[in-house]
Design a protein around this motif. Structure first.
Motif, mmCIF file in Angstrom:
data_model
loop_
_atom_site.group_PDB
_atom_site.id
_atom_site.type_symbol
_atom_site.label_atom_id
_atom_site.label_comp_id
_atom_site.label_asym_id
_atom_site.label_seq_id
_atom_site.Cartn_x
_atom_site.Cartn_y
_atom_site.Cartn_z
ATOM 1 N N VAL A 49 0.858 -1.185 0.000
ATOM 2 C CA VAL A 49 0.000 0.000 0.000
ATOM 3 C C VAL A 49 0.892 1.232 0.000
ATOM 4 N N HIS A 50 0.718 2.088 -1.015
ATOM 5 C CA HIS A 50 1.458 3.339 -1.085
ATOM 6 C C HIS A 50 0.556 4.459 -0.591
ATOM 7 N N GLU A 51 1.099 5.319 0.246
ATOM 8 C CA GLU A 51 0.260 6.360 0.815
ATOM 9 C C GLU A 51 0.994 7.674 0.946
ATOM 10 N N ILE A 52 0.197 8.729 0.982
ATOM 11 C CA ILE A 52 0.642 10.060 1.367
ATOM 12 C C ILE A 52 -0.305 10.492 2.477
ATOM 13 N N SER A 53 0.241 10.859 3.627
ATOM 14 C CA SER A 53 -0.616 11.157 4.771
ATOM 15 C C SER A 53 0.007 12.238 5.651
ATOM 16 N N PHE A 54 -0.852 12.836 6.468
ATOM 17 C CA PHE A 54 -0.441 13.865 7.438
ATOM 18 C C PHE A 54 -1.018 13.472 8.790
ATOM 19 N N THR A 55 -0.166 13.451 9.843
ATOM 20 C CA THR A 55 -0.586 12.981 11.157
ATOM 21 C C THR A 55 -0.196 13.961 12.251
ATOM 22 N N PRO A 56 -1.154 14.676 12.848
ATOM 23 C CA PRO A 56 -0.858 15.480 14.037
ATOM 24 C C PRO A 56 -0.945 14.611 15.295
#
Length: 345
Positions: free
Chosen positions: A227-234
């Motif tokens: 699984v390829h992903e682009i994500s943002f996590t606060p």
């Protein structure tokens, strides 16, 4: 005794007192070292994993505070993938005098689904610790002649303090969905005695942290289960131990296989006042291997003078995403998988 040994002895006395009074080592890559924060993390993210961490703190001091930690966990395949085991081994070393602290901890966690999208992991741990101070690597004034030539053994007494052995107990829980989590833990519930000469209990450590992963892009890769992903996590966190407290806020950006992050930490204690630290984090994944590096930058004067900290993590992990998808399709009573900010760091 020369000035150098006097300063070294003073530094170790302060470090030993600090260890006895309240402070555990904290990591800037908290989620790569999540088992040190909460035993409920065991087996929660991967089918199995092993992480080797190294932290060098206060490098401007003569004899910085260095920590090496090995953490491993395994989600038991039967019965029902609800049970997990973990182990945590650490070695702290500080100062030229030779203050060391060794710890070995066994962990157990139980994972269960509360609703179709929400699950809970509860964990407990039992640890053994041993700390000591040694003077074998010190040299004294009577070991040198007037021209600076080394002459031999010192007449100084180097008996030192006897080692201290202790047992510590901790519990914790993680409430989680596929993209969000809330972690609550309590360490040193029995408040073990770490004093060398007098009784000095290690205070209870309470910690709360959480985060949410926002997927900007998520797509299946060419390989099986990829699984390829682009994500943002606060993320947010708060820890209190004795009279000291630590609050922090961070943000991580993941674009497979690279992770970049930044963390602000506010440290408050009766002895040192309030200190501000910013940590920058970078990580990269090579298949099942994850490599992470972070550097702490002191914003406050004292934190800046001490020189921050370097931290390196190496993680080997495995998670069967195809089997996980099959379990969800069959609607079995298994907890959903959890994705963290540190999935690639």
């Amino acid at each position: 005794m020369t000035t150098g040994p006097r300063l070294s002895l003073l530094g170790v006395a302060m470090l030993a007192a600090g260890a006895a009074q309240a402070q555990d080592v904290y990591f800037s890559q908290a989620y790569a070292n999540r088992q040190a924060d909460n035993p409920a993390w065991a087996g929660l993210v991967d089918d199995y994993s092993a992480t080797l961490s190294y932290r060098d703190q206060f490098p401007q001091l003569a004899g910085s505070f260095q920590t090496v930690q090995l953490a491993a966990d395994w989600r038991l395949p039967r019965p029902g993938l609800h049970h997990a085991l973990g182990i945590l081994i650490s070695q702290d070393r500080a100062g030229t005098v030779g203050y060391t602290r060794f710890g070995a901890t066994a962990q157990y966690a139980y994972h269960t689904r509360l609703t179709r999208t929400l699950a809970l992991s509860g964990g407990a741990q039992l640890g053994y610790g041993r700390q000591r101070v040694g003077y074998d690597n010190l040299t004294f004034g009577d070991q040198y002649s007037a021209d600076g030539t080394y002459t031999g053994a010192s007449a100084e007494s180097l008996a030192g303090f006897p080692p201290v052995n202790y047992v510590t107990v901790g519990v914790g829980g993680v409430l989680y969905a596929e993209q969000a989590w809330l972690s609550v833990s309590g360490q040193h519930l029995n408040r073990p005695d770490l004093g060398f000469r007098t009784q000095a209990g290690l205070p209870l450590r309470l910690a709360v942290s959480g985060g949410y992963k926002l997927f900007l892009q998520k797509a299946a890769g060419a390989g099986k289960g990829e699984v390829h992903e682009i994500s943002f996590t606060p993320t947010l966190g708060y820890t209190r131990q004795g009279g000291s407290q630590r609050s922090e806020a961070g943000a991580y950006f993941l674009a497979d296989p690279v992770t970049l992050g930044a963390l602000y930490r506010n440290l408050s204690s009766p002895d040192l006042g309030t200190q501000h630290v910013v940590a920058v984090v970078a990580g990269i994944a090579f298949g099942d291997l994850r490599i992470g590096y972070s550097y702490d930058v002191g914003v406050s004067q004292l934190a800046s003078d001490l020189g921050g900290a370097h931290e390196i993590t190496l993680t080997l992990r495995a998670f069967d995403r195809v089997e996980s998808a099959f379990r969800r399709l069959k609607r079995r009573n298994y907890p959903p998988p959890l994705v963290l900010a540190s999935d690639s760091s």
